[in-house]
Design a protein around this motif. Structure first.
Motif, short mmCIF file in Angstrom:
data_model
loop_
_atom_site.label_atom_id
_atom_site.label_comp_id
_atom_site.label_asym_id
_atom_site.label_seq_id
_atom_site.Cartn_x
_atom_site.Cartn_y
_atom_site.Cartn_z
N MET A 1 5.08 7.14 1.01
CA MET A 1 5.82 5.96 1.49
C MET A 1 5.00 4.76 1.06
SD MET A 1 4.78 5.56 5.42
CE MET A 1 3.05 5.51 5.89
N LEU B 1 1.46 4.60 13.44
CA LEU B 1 1.14 4.02 12.13
C LEU B 1 0.72 2.56 12.25
CD1 LEU B 1 3.89 5.33 9.70
CD2 LEU B 1 1.45 5.80 9.60
N VAL B 2 1.25 1.89 13.27
CA VAL B 2 0.93 0.47 13.41
C VAL B 2 -0.04 0.19 14.56
CG1 VAL B 2 3.08 -0.25 12.31
CG2 VAL B 2 2.98 -0.10 14.80
N ARG C 1 6.21 15.17 8.89
CA ARG C 1 5.47 14.45 9.92
C ARG C 1 5.41 12.96 9.60
NH1 ARG C 1 -0.60 16.12 11.10
NH2 ARG C 1 0.25 18.21 11.39
N LEU C 2 5.40 12.68 8.29
CA LEU C 2 5.34 11.28 7.88
C LEU C 2 6.60 10.52 8.34
CD1 LEU C 2 3.31 9.54 6.39
CD2 LEU C 2 4.49 10.04 4.26
N TYR D 1 5.29 -4.73 10.18
CA TYR D 1 5.07 -3.81 9.06
C TYR D 1 6.41 -3.28 8.57
CZ TYR D 1 0.09 -3.84 9.96
OH TYR D 1 -1.21 -4.24 10.10
N LEU E 1 0.84 -1.19 0.00
CA LEU E 1 0.00 0.00 0.00
C LEU E 1 0.87 1.23 0.00
CD1 LEU E 1 -2.52 -1.28 2.64
CD2 LEU E 1 -3.12 -0.65 0.29
N ARG E 2 0.26 2.33 -0.38
CA ARG E 2 0.99 3.57 -0.50
C ARG E 2 0.18 4.65 0.16
NH1 ARG E 2 4.64 5.50 -4.27
NH2 ARG E 2 4.32 7.68 -4.81
N THR E 3 0.84 5.54 0.84
CA THR E 3 0.10 6.68 1.37
C THR E 3 0.90 7.94 1.15
OG1 THR E 3 -0.82 7.70 3.35
CG2 THR E 3 0.84 6.03 3.71
N GLU E 4 0.19 9.00 0.93
CA GLU E 4 0.81 10.27 0.56
C GLU E 4 0.40 11.37 1.51
OE1 GLU E 4 -0.36 11.02 -3.44
OE2 GLU E 4 0.99 9.49 -4.24
N GLU E 5 1.24 12.36 1.59
CA GLU E 5 0.97 13.50 2.45
C GLU E 5 1.40 14.74 1.67
OE1 GLU E 5 -0.65 13.92 6.23
OE2 GLU E 5 0.32 12.02 5.77
N GLY F 1 -4.01 3.71 3.61
CA GLY F 1 -3.66 3.18 2.29
C GLY F 1 -4.89 2.74 1.50
N ARG G 1 3.21 -5.85 4.78
CA ARG G 1 2.89 -6.50 6.05
C ARG G 1 3.30 -7.96 6.01
NH1 ARG G 1 -3.39 -6.93 7.13
NH2 ARG G 1 -3.16 -9.10 6.49
N LEU H 1 -6.25 8.06 1.76
CA LEU H 1 -6.26 9.31 2.52
C LEU H 1 -4.88 9.51 3.13
CD1 LEU H 1 -9.61 8.92 4.50
CD2 LEU H 1 -9.14 10.62 2.71
N PRO H 2 -4.45 10.78 3.30
CA PRO H 2 -3.19 11.00 4.01
C PRO H 2 -3.29 10.45 5.43
CG PRO H 2 -3.94 13.02 2.94
CD PRO H 2 -5.07 12.02 2.84
N PHE I 1 8.06 -0.31 6.30
CA PHE I 1 7.80 0.97 5.66
C PHE I 1 8.98 1.35 4.78
CE2 PHE I 1 5.03 0.96 9.33
CZ PHE I 1 3.86 1.47 8.81
N ASP J 1 6.26 9.91 11.94
CA ASP J 1 5.33 8.79 12.13
C ASP J 1 6.01 7.46 11.90
OD1 ASP J 1 3.07 10.21 12.79
OD2 ASP J 1 2.28 10.26 10.75
N PHE K 1 4.27 0.60 2.00
CA PHE K 1 4.49 -0.31 3.12
C PHE K 1 3.84 -1.65 2.85
CE2 PHE K 1 0.27 0.03 5.01
CZ PHE K 1 -0.17 1.24 4.49
N LYS L 1 -5.82 9.88 10.84
CA LYS L 1 -5.75 9.94 12.31
C LYS L 1 -6.85 10.81 12.90
CE LYS L 1 -0.80 9.19 13.01
NZ LYS L 1 0.42 9.87 13.49
#
Ligand SMILES: Nc1nc2c(ncn2[C@@H]2O[C@H](COP(=O)(O)OP(=O)(O)O)[C@@H](O)[C@H]2O)c(=O)[nH]1
Ligand SMILES: [Mg+2]
Lengths: 203, 118
Positions: free
Chosen positions: A75, B30-31, A101-102, A89, A46-50, B68, A79, B72-73, A91, A105, A77, B78
């Motif tokens: 990023m 995150l986890v 902030r990412l 996990y 999976l991918r997440t963006e900020e 993911g 599992r 969403l960011p 990353f 995190d 990530f 959160k």
């Protein structure tokens, strides 16, 4: 694919899982982070963006009149469920996220990091190694073998990367699950040795 | 959700979260593992929170996975999860506090799990 309901794509954790731990897979652009995470992950990575302002602060007013330079940081990530009660996990992220902030995190609570390196541009690994050192996050180095990349003796790579004698250095093929698993094992063994200071006893 | 809703970039984070950049609580890693409470009514929830609930009703996922799958960011996820915890819709299973499980034991379990995959 993306139009499918998220709940239909999701692969849920076994109900018995109680503990989640995380490790980082870091390195410069195109070193093989996404490939590495993909080889190991039991779920489609999976991918997440900020969205960040240039200064690294979260954009706080997307509709504001003031024009801000924004960038998107991402990023990916994966599992690995390691037992009935434990999930790991991974990353994967570039190091230049350090002020975001990412990044915070990701590093918060992380047990350690695997730095992927490419012998064609070892010097590009320095920035991310510095960030890890600043943050006191222990790491091992895995040289990801690309076809046509120069092959150096371990000592030469250690010297070029200025590694501490105890920092593990392994070779891996990020496309290969077994090889990537071995690289992670080297990292975890090293993390264990930092706690026990008698690594032989636990091997 | 209307068509195209999930396309990257169409979600305006600060609309989704009523303009808030920070969650009501600071307990999400995150986890952190989250689960939906099956008996809570979904009526009155925003479409985004409903989306979180629909996803999480299927079983446990980490905060990162929720972000993911919903595209969403993490920061927005959160905020949504924080509200849903406050309203009793979501429960969390935080990473086990270090005091409860020594890191050496945890590392050994990770090592055993990885070796079993070889
Ligand atoms: N030959 C070879 N190619 C690789 C290896 N790992 C990744 N690649 C390729 O290198 C490119 C960059 O890899 P990617 O995982 O996207 O790098 P990232 O930017 O660090 O995430 C892709 O085309 C991969 O297929 C490897 O171990 N060997
Ligand atoms: Mg990548």
């Amino acid at each position: 694919m993306d139009s499918a309901l998220a709940s239909e794509r999701a692969v849920y954790l076994p109900g018995t899982v109680r503990t989640a731990v995380k490790l980082l897979v870091v390195g410069h652009f195109a070193v093989g982070k996404t490939t590495f995470v993909g080889s190991l992950s039991e779920i489609r990575p999976l991918r997440t963006e900020e969205t960040m302002t240039q200064a690294g602060a979260l954009v706080d007013d997307l509709a504001g009149s003031e024009r801000k330079t924004t960038t998107t940081v991402a990023m990916d990530f994966g599992r690995l469920t390691l037992s009935d009660s434990l999930v790991l996990y991974l990353f994967g992220t570039p190091g230049q996220l350090r002020f975001t902030r990412l990044w915070k995190d990701m590093t918060q609570g992380a047990m350690g990091a695997l730095v992927l390196a490419d012998t064609r541009r070892l010097e590009q690994s320095f920035p991310v190694m510095s960030v890890l050192e600043e943050q006191g996050l222990p790491y091992a180095v895995a040289v990801n073998r690309f076809e046509g990349a120069p092959v150096f003796a371990e000592e030469e790579i250690r010297e070029a990367l200025d590694l501490l004698p105890e920092t593990p250095l392994v070779v891996c093929d990020a496309r290969n699950r077994i090889s990537s698993t071995r690289a992670l094992i080297s990292l975890v063994q090293y993390l264990q040795s930092l706690h026990t200071r008698t690594p032989q006893e636990n091997v | 959700m209307s068509p195209g809703r999930r396309e990257r970039g169409l979600v305006r984070p600060y609309v989704v979260t009523d303009g808030r950049a920070y969650p009501t609580r600071n307990t999400f890693d995150l986890v952190t593992l989250v689960m939906a409470h099956p008996d809570r009514p979904l009526a009155g929830l925003s479409p985004e929170k409903r989306g979180v609930m629909e996803l999480c009703l299927g079983g446990a996922l980490s905060v990162a996975e929720v972000a993911g799958y919903l595209e969403l960011p993490v920061s927005v996820t959160k905020v949504l999860l924080g509200d849903l915890v406050d309203s009793g819709h979501i429960t969390t299973r935080s990473p086990i506090p270090p005091a409860e499980l020594p890191e050496t034991q945890l590392l050994q379990e990770v090592l055993d799990g990885l070796r079993a995959r070889l």
